[in-house]
Design a protein around this motif. Sequence first.
Motif, PDB file in Angstrom:
ATOM      1  N   ASN A 187       0.846  -1.188   0.000  1.00  0.00           N
ATOM      2  CA  ASN A 187       0.000   0.000   0.000  1.00  0.00           C
ATOM      3  C   ASN A 187       0.882   1.237   0.000  1.00  0.00           C
ATOM      4  O   ASN A 187       1.052   1.900   1.012  1.00  0.00           O
ATOM      5  N   GLY A 188       1.484   1.533  -1.157  1.00  0.00           N
ATOM      6  CA  GLY A 188       2.347   2.694  -1.260  1.00  0.00           C
ATOM      7  C   GLY A 188       3.523   2.449  -2.187  1.00  0.00           C
ATOM      8  O   GLY A 188       3.535   1.509  -2.982  1.00  0.00           O
ATOM      9  N   ILE A 189       4.531   3.300  -2.069  1.00  0.00           N
ATOM     10  CA  ILE A 189       5.673   3.273  -2.982  1.00  0.00           C
ATOM     11  C   ILE A 189       6.693   2.233  -2.525  1.00  0.00           C
ATOM     12  O   ILE A 189       7.025   2.145  -1.336  1.00  0.00           O
ATOM     13  N   GLY A 190       7.183   1.451  -3.467  1.00  0.00           N
ATOM     14  CA  GLY A 190       8.184   0.441  -3.150  1.00  0.00           C
ATOM     15  C   GLY A 190       8.996   0.081  -4.376  1.00  0.00           C
ATOM     16  O   GLY A 190       8.730   0.547  -5.490  1.00  0.00           O
ATOM     17  N   ILE A 191      10.001  -0.749  -4.168  1.00  0.00           N
ATOM     18  CA  ILE A 191      10.869  -1.216  -5.247  1.00  0.00           C
ATOM     19  C   ILE A 191      10.689  -2.718  -5.405  1.00  0.00           C
ATOM     20  O   ILE A 191      10.748  -3.468  -4.423  1.00  0.00           O
TER      21      ILE A 191
END
Length: 241
Positions: A187-191
């Motif tokens: 739930n959000g920004i990741g790599i």
Amino acid sequence: QCQNGLNIYDSPQLKDLATQAAANRQLRILPLPLDSQGQLQYPAIPVCIYEDDYPGWLALDDIEQLQPVDAPKPVPTWTAKDIRDRIPKIIAYMKNAMAQPNEYLWGGVIGPNYDCSGLMQAAFRSEGIWLPRDAYQQEAFLQAVPLEALEIGDFIFFGPKERANHVALYLGGSRYIHSSGKTMGRNGIGIDRLPKDGKILADSISQAYAQIIHGAGRAIASYHPTGTPIKPLDANVSPMS
């Protein structure tokens, strides 16, 4: 011109976010839907964001946040090399956004909460490069590149065969950064990572995205607005009673 960040909704009932207009972005007011008495039919007005031709509905209460301008902003002109030179700063923008508390927000462009294409648009706009709003629109605008020829700063698209519905930025080393929703395990920004040689990835999120890779593209120019909404404006709802 927006004096502050504004929410733009997908219907005049203002229930669901379509996108956001950051401060200093310009809006065009579209023809107003009036009833037989010449009164507004909805608690909102139809607008189109100038830089990406994206339409939506602005709450009447937010009109006071707009400032008239004499002329639209000049369209930035970038070469492919100009854009490549700015990729490190664009990646830094996205990593900084990832470092802040954030979650996936459908329609999010302003931050700290973004959707996938909103994060891409905001990161490139931070360097003066305009992009279309949605993932499938970005894919259509960019120069297509084969996955085996990916370079740092290229776009990776995901989704069904019919149309891309998700986008990420390639970081090199099979890694990409994106804003991902709960349905895919984050739930959000990741790599996450691309598969190598067709091998199954141990990371469940990366593996889920590996199943729906749609294609890739490269930004070689800034989007030039046409003055026409890039998609139909939804008004298929009941007017105010």
